[in-house]
Design a protein around this motif. Structure first.
Motif, PDB file in Angstrom:
ATOM      1  N   LYS A 191       0.702  -1.093   0.005  1.00 45.68           N
ATOM      2  CA  LYS A 191      -0.015  -0.091   0.091  1.00 45.68           C
ATOM      3  C   LYS A 191       0.852   1.272   0.038  1.00 45.68           C
ATOM      4  N   ILE A 192       0.851   2.065  -1.062  1.00 43.78           N
ATOM      5  CA  ILE A 192       1.544   3.420  -1.321  1.00 43.78           C
ATOM      6  C   ILE A 192       0.668   4.496  -1.078  1.00 43.78           C
ATOM      7  N   VAL A 193       1.178   5.282  -0.154  1.00 43.38           N
ATOM      8  CA  VAL A 193       0.197   6.511   0.481  1.00 43.38           C
ATOM      9  C   VAL A 193       0.962   7.713   0.040  1.00 43.38           C
ATOM     10  N   PHE A 194       0.242   8.488  -0.781  1.00 40.06           N
ATOM     11  CA  PHE A 194       0.505   9.893  -1.063  1.00 40.06           C
ATOM     12  C   PHE A 194      -0.304  10.938  -0.321  1.00 40.06           C
ATOM     13  N   GLU A 195       0.188  11.885   0.410  1.00 34.44           N
ATOM     14  CA  GLU A 195      -0.403  12.709   1.215  1.00 34.44           C
ATOM     15  C   GLU A 195      -0.982  13.849   0.327  1.00 34.44           C
ATOM     16  N   ALA A 196      -1.916  14.456   0.437  1.00 31.54           N
ATOM     17  CA  ALA A 196      -2.735  15.466  -0.333  1.00 31.54           C
ATOM     18  C   ALA A 196      -2.709  16.662   0.457  1.00 31.54           C
ATOM     19  N   SER A 197      -2.551  17.738  -0.105  1.00 35.07           N
ATOM     20  CA  SER A 197      -2.900  19.205   0.223  1.00 35.07           C
ATOM     21  C   SER A 197      -3.484  19.952  -0.586  1.00 35.07           C
ATOM     22  N   SER A 198      -3.577  21.446  -0.226  1.00 34.17           N
ATOM     23  CA  SER A 198      -4.111  22.389  -1.151  1.00 34.17           C
ATOM     24  C   SER A 198      -3.280  22.827  -2.244  1.00 34.17           C
ATOM     25  N   GLU A 199      -1.854  22.394  -2.109  1.00 37.58           N
ATOM     26  CA  GLU A 199      -1.127  22.727  -3.200  1.00 37.58           C
ATOM     27  C   GLU A 199      -1.282  21.823  -4.306  1.00 37.58           C
ATOM     28  N   HIS A 200      -1.931  20.448  -3.963  1.00 43.59           N
ATOM     29  CA  HIS A 200      -2.013  19.792  -5.415  1.00 43.59           C
ATOM     30  C   HIS A 200      -3.261  20.338  -6.172  1.00 43.59           C
ATOM     31  N   LYS A 201      -4.205  21.098  -5.454  1.00 42.18           N
ATOM     32  CA  LYS A 201      -5.431  21.951  -5.945  1.00 42.18           C
ATOM     33  C   LYS A 201      -4.815  22.888  -6.853  1.00 42.18           C
ATOM     34  N   GLN A 202      -4.068  23.648  -6.341  1.00 45.79           N
ATOM     35  CA  GLN A 202      -3.366  24.973  -6.969  1.00 45.79           C
ATOM     36  C   GLN A 202      -2.748  24.310  -8.341  1.00 45.79           C
ATOM     37  N   GLN A 203      -2.025  23.186  -8.064  1.00 44.92           N
ATOM     38  CA  GLN A 203      -1.129  22.946  -9.224  1.00 44.92           C
ATOM     39  C   GLN A 203      -2.484  22.437 -10.446  1.00 44.92           C
ATOM     40  N   VAL A 204      -3.014  22.045  -9.931  1.00 47.70           N
ATOM     41  CA  VAL A 204      -4.501  21.352 -11.145  1.00 47.70           C
ATOM     42  C   VAL A 204      -4.914  22.714 -11.575  1.00 47.70           C
ATOM     43  N   GLU A 205      -5.340  23.614 -10.882  1.00 47.39           N
ATOM     44  CA  GLU A 205      -5.855  24.841 -11.459  1.00 47.39           C
ATOM     45  C   GLU A 205      -4.949  25.543 -12.515  1.00 47.39           C
ATOM     46  N   THR A 206      -3.537  25.558 -12.169  1.00 46.49           N
ATOM     47  CA  THR A 206      -2.663  26.021 -12.996  1.00 46.49           C
ATOM     48  C   THR A 206      -2.626  25.331 -14.536  1.00 46.49           C
ATOM     49  N   VAL A 207      -2.437  24.297 -14.435  1.00 47.02           N
ATOM     50  CA  VAL A 207      -2.623  23.196 -15.536  1.00 47.02           C
ATOM     51  C   VAL A 207      -3.813  23.505 -16.494  1.00 47.02           C
ATOM     52  N   ILE A 208      -5.056  23.479 -15.705  1.00 48.69           N
ATOM     53  CA  ILE A 208      -6.279  23.606 -16.448  1.00 48.69           C
ATOM     54  C   ILE A 208      -6.054  24.934 -17.046  1.00 48.69           C
ATOM     55  N   GLY A 209      -5.534  25.997 -16.235  1.00 44.29           N
ATOM     56  CA  GLY A 209      -5.596  27.210 -16.989  1.00 44.29           C
ATOM     57  C   GLY A 209      -4.605  27.268 -18.110  1.00 44.29           C
ATOM     58  N   GLU A 210      -3.594  26.609 -18.266  1.00 41.85           N
ATOM     59  CA  GLU A 210      -3.062  26.532 -19.496  1.00 41.85           C
ATOM     60  C   GLU A 210      -3.720  25.791 -20.606  1.00 41.85           C
ATOM     61  N   LEU A 211      -4.436  24.708 -20.226  1.00 48.22           N
ATOM     62  CA  LEU A 211      -5.375  24.072 -21.204  1.00 48.22           C
ATOM     63  C   LEU A 211      -6.673  25.004 -21.576  1.00 48.22           C
ATOM     64  N   ALA A 212      -7.192  25.810 -20.732  1.00 42.82           N
ATOM     65  CA  ALA A 212      -8.291  26.735 -21.115  1.00 42.82           C
ATOM     66  C   ALA A 212      -7.637  28.138 -22.151  1.00 42.82           C
ATOM     67  N   TRP A 213      -6.352  28.231 -21.943  1.00 45.69           N
ATOM     68  CA  TRP A 213      -5.835  29.041 -22.799  1.00 45.69           C
ATOM     69  C   TRP A 213      -5.682  28.642 -24.282  1.00 45.69           C
ATOM     70  N   ARG A 214      -5.443  27.441 -24.414  1.00 48.11           N
ATOM     71  CA  ARG A 214      -5.320  26.805 -25.707  1.00 48.11           C
ATOM     72  C   ARG A 214      -6.729  26.547 -26.323  1.00 48.11           C
ATOM     73  N   LEU A 215      -7.528  26.020 -25.441  1.00 54.11           N
ATOM     74  CA  LEU A 215      -9.157  25.853 -25.937  1.00 54.11           C
ATOM     75  C   LEU A 215      -9.693  27.137 -26.615  1.00 54.11           C
ATOM     76  N   ARG A 216      -9.353  28.291 -25.965  1.00 59.06           N
ATOM     77  CA  ARG A 216      -9.889  29.736 -26.287  1.00 59.06           C
ATOM     78  C   ARG A 216      -9.105  30.336 -27.683  1.00 59.06           C
ATOM     79  N   THR A 217      -7.778  30.063 -27.312  1.00 61.92           N
ATOM     80  CA  THR A 217      -7.060  30.912 -28.606  1.00 61.92           C
ATOM     81  C   THR A 217      -6.499  29.899 -29.784  1.00 61.92           C
TER      82      THR A 217
END
Length: 264
Positions: A191-217
């Protein structure tokens, strides 16, 4: 209309924007995966039944209970597969159930979580599947069963994206934060455990932001070359890999004429 995004899609985009474009925007098919899929599916189903359908009047179920769940889920397997699965579940029982004082009732088993995210004035619908959700003292544990014969850990940046996506969806669905994501390898008992934090949430928001920019432009979905190129299903169409890339098949979707709009 919200744009659908999953952990797999997000990891593909992070790995290579052009591969993402080929697969999800143009709809090119990837070859199917071969392997012992039926056995893995049956193991997941049996564990789901064992945790979901136990009456929880007794602290810990007997091994017979897990075995009965396996018999109900293994009808379509070969005799060798059924025997192998029984052995795997017995090992699981003695490692993760029999030694517990009480088998805790999960919050949910075998489910789909959904959430919404607004990035750059575009609405994304995030979703992900889980095998089991458990309560912890101050948050949630998402457990993902793995039936592969070897322990093969995902790359750190890709598991971070998966954690962040689940963090967002679980926070919206249960008003409780993801505390850890656990990969449980059924064949080895690791059993491999990975700790989660709000930093992971912020990282996803950043990557989705890049994706959104490509989708729009409609900017170029540039390739990201590396060791992943050798196993990429689309490398024959990629000018960064091939001197003379093949033309896209006629079955490819037409590029989007109008990108995303925000639901008001």
């Amino acid at each position: 209309m919200a744009y659908q995004i999953s952990a797999t899609k997000l990891q593909t985009y992070h790995r290579c924007p052009q591969a993402y474009y080929f697969r999800y925007e143009l709809g090119l098919k990837t070859p199917g995966f071969f392997g012992n899929a039926k056995l893995g599916t049956a193991l997941h189903q049996a564990l789901a039944q064992a945790y979901r359908d136990w009456h929880y009047l007794d602290p810990v179920p007997p091994l017979d209970w897990v075995s009965s769940c396996w018999r109900r889920c293994s009808n379509n397997l070969s005799p060798n597969q059924a025997e192998e699965g029984q052995e795997i579940l017995e090992n699981y029982y003695y490692q993760f159930i029999a030694g517990e004082t009480v088998m805790a009732r999960p919050l949910a088993v075998e489910g789909l979580i959904k959430g919404r995210l607004l990035v750059n004035n575009l609405e994304f619908k995030v979703s992900g599947r889980y095998d089991r959700l458990d309560f912890l003292g101050d948050g949630l544990e998402l457990i993902d069963y793995k039936s592969t014969k070897e322990v093969k850990l995902p790359k750190p940046d890709e598991i971070d994206l998966q954690i962040g996506l689940y963090y967002i969806a679980l926070e919206q669905r249960y008003q409780s934060c993801l505390q850890q994501l656990s990969l449980l390898y059924l064949r080895t008992g690791e059993k491999i455990v990975f700790e989660a934090s709000s930093e992971h949430k912020q990282q996803v928001e950043t990557v989705i932001g890049e994706l959104a920019w490509r989708l729009r432009t409609d900017e170029e979905w540039e390739p990201k070359t590396g060791e992943q190129c050798e196993a990429c299903s689309f490398n024959r169409y990629c000018a960064a890999v091939q001197d003379q890339p093949e033309p896209l098949p006629q079955t490819a979707n037409a590029p989007r004429q109008m990108q995303l709009s925000l639901n008001l």
